[in-house]
Design an enzyme around this catalytic site. Structure first.
Site, PDB file in Angstrom:
ATOM      1  N   GLY A  28       0.830  -1.204   0.000  1.00  0.00           N
ATOM      2  CA  GLY A  28       0.000   0.000   0.000  1.00  0.00           C
ATOM      3  C   GLY A  28       0.864   1.252   0.000  1.00  0.00           C
ATOM      4  N   GLY A  33       5.814   5.104  -8.348  1.00  0.00           N
ATOM      5  CA  GLY A  33       6.610   3.888  -8.576  1.00  0.00           C
ATOM      6  C   GLY A  33       5.698   2.676  -8.692  1.00  0.00           C
ATOM      7  N   HIS A  34       4.680   2.608  -7.821  1.00  0.00           N
ATOM      8  CA  HIS A  34       3.719   1.506  -7.907  1.00  0.00           C
ATOM      9  C   HIS A  34       2.880   1.623  -9.190  1.00  0.00           C
ATOM     10  CE1 HIS A  34       4.266   1.798  -3.422  1.00  0.00           C
ATOM     11  NE2 HIS A  34       4.454   0.509  -3.598  1.00  0.00           N
ATOM     12  N   GLN A 151      15.837  -7.268  -3.263  1.00  0.00           N
ATOM     13  CA  GLN A 151      14.567  -8.008  -3.136  1.00  0.00           C
ATOM     14  C   GLN A 151      14.191  -8.630  -4.480  1.00  0.00           C
ATOM     15  OE1 GLN A 151      10.874  -6.539  -1.031  1.00  0.00           O
ATOM     16  NE2 GLN A 151      10.241  -5.980  -3.077  1.00  0.00           N
ATOM     17  N   SER A 183       9.579   6.444  -2.690  1.00  0.00           N
ATOM     18  CA  SER A 183       9.484   5.411  -1.664  1.00  0.00           C
ATOM     19  C   SER A 183       8.330   5.784  -0.751  1.00  0.00           C
ATOM     20  CB  SER A 183      10.784   5.373  -0.847  1.00  0.00           C
ATOM     21  OG  SER A 183      10.573   4.694   0.379  1.00  0.00           O
TER      22      SER A 183
HETATM   23  O1  PAF Z   1       8.270  -4.355  -1.903  1.00  0.00           O
HETATM   24  C1  PAF Z   1       7.287  -4.469  -1.141  1.00  0.00           C
HETATM   25  O2  PAF Z   1       6.401  -3.606  -1.070  1.00  0.00           O
HETATM   26  C2  PAF Z   1       7.183  -5.692  -0.258  1.00  0.00           C
HETATM   27  O3  PAF Z   1       8.431  -6.098   0.193  1.00  0.00           O
HETATM   28  C3  PAF Z   1       6.418  -6.849  -0.902  1.00  0.00           C
HETATM   29  C4  PAF Z   1       7.160  -7.388  -2.134  1.00  0.00           C
HETATM   30  C5  PAF Z   1       5.019  -6.410  -1.303  1.00  0.00           C
HETATM   31  C6  PAF Z   1       6.281  -8.016   0.086  1.00  0.00           C
HETATM   32  O4  PAF Z   1       5.596  -7.640   1.244  1.00  0.00           O
END
Ligand code: PAF
Length: 274
Positions: A28, A33-34, A151, A183
């Site tokens: 959320g 970026g999202h 990640q 971020s």
């Molecule tokens: O990058 C994120 O927002 C989190 O680490 C993810 C991949 C949704 C896992 O909770």
């Protein structure tokens, strides 16, 4: 766009979706970026599903789980505009019905470097919840930002090593016009801290510009810029191969930085071609 909360509602809604499913897992507090992740998924998949879940198991005891921004109403508007088909915003009990997991995904050596040295257990929490969401949603493709480069590398390695049968798509970092990487944690920064935080992207840019001088030149240039801002606390500045392994003599590398600016910990990275 459908919005569901419980696991049962999710399964009912997931059953109605067909074609290639694109999954964008998020915590959320959605920003541009999202949106870039959602746009990529929208352009490549028949159906876009996003999860909105602040995963407690990836936060250390002294980290910001309690104050992590939770902005579901605004997030739903972002998803609607991005053409998302289904948003799943589960509660902790929906994701961890038995209170947690006894079996977890062990990140291996790639989890011991960089963020792994500063955030013990973080990647175990991330990989375990991502594995759960991949199994619950069963997407053909799943989208993650390059902003969290380690990640992304670990999720790629997990899907390859465990044959999870999903294509992992990395999407470029989105930046403010002055270079600050977007971020969800940027909302913690005071105006003064935000100004100080710019040194991270400036240092990475200086490193990138010094690529012609080789690995030592890259690190020297980036370190000099970071040192010009003594009011931040640097966790690491490292150049690695693009796969986060050994630095090649020539070819694609990644320059990664993490630092605390006031009480906020920020990370950033760029590609460097030696
Ligand atoms: O990058 C994120 O927002 C989190 O680490 C993810 C991949 C949704 C896992 O909770």
């Amino acid at each position: 766009m459908k919005v569901v909360r419980s696991r049962a509602e999710f399964f009912a809604a997931r059953g109605g979706q067909s074609g290639t499913i694109g999954l964008v897992p998020t915590m959320g507090a959605l920003h541009a970026g999202h949106v870039a992740l959602l746009d990529s998924a929208r352009s490549e998949c028949d159906c876009v599903i996003t999860t909105n879940f602040v995963n407690p198991t990836q936060f250390g005891p002294d980290e910001d789980l309690a104050r992590y921004p939770r902005t579901l109403d605004a997030d739903l508007e972002v998803c609607e505009r991005a053409g998302v088909d289904l948003v799943w915003a589960p509660g902790v009990d929906d994701v961890y019905p038995s209170g947690g997991t006894h079996v977890r995904v062990e990140p291996g050596p790639l989890g011991d470097i960089l963020e792994g040295t500063v955030r013990p257990g973080h990647f175990t929490g991330v990989l375990t919840v991502v594995a759960k969401f991949l199994n619950l949603v069963r997407p053909g493709r799943a989208y993650f930002g390059e902003k969290d480069y380690q990640q992304l590398a670990l999720i790629r390695q997990m899907t390859e090593d465990l044959e999870l049968g999903v294509a992992i798509v990395g999407v470029d970092t989105v930046r403010e016009p002055d270079g600050l990487a977007l971020s969800s944690r940027n909302v913690y920064l005071s105006p003064d801290e935000r100004a100080r935080a710019l040194v991270l992207s400036r240092a990475l840019g200086a490193g990138q510009a010094a690529a012609g001088e080789g690995a030592i030149g890259v690190i020297t240039a980036a370190t000099a810029v970071l040192a010009s801002q003594p009011d931040i606390s640097v966790d690491y500045l490292e150049l690695r191969g693009a796969d986060l392994g050994e630095i090649p003599v020539h070819g694609a590398c990644r320059l990664l930085v993490a630092a605390r600016v006031g009480a906020t910990r920020l990370i950033d990275n760029v590609g460097v071609d030696l």
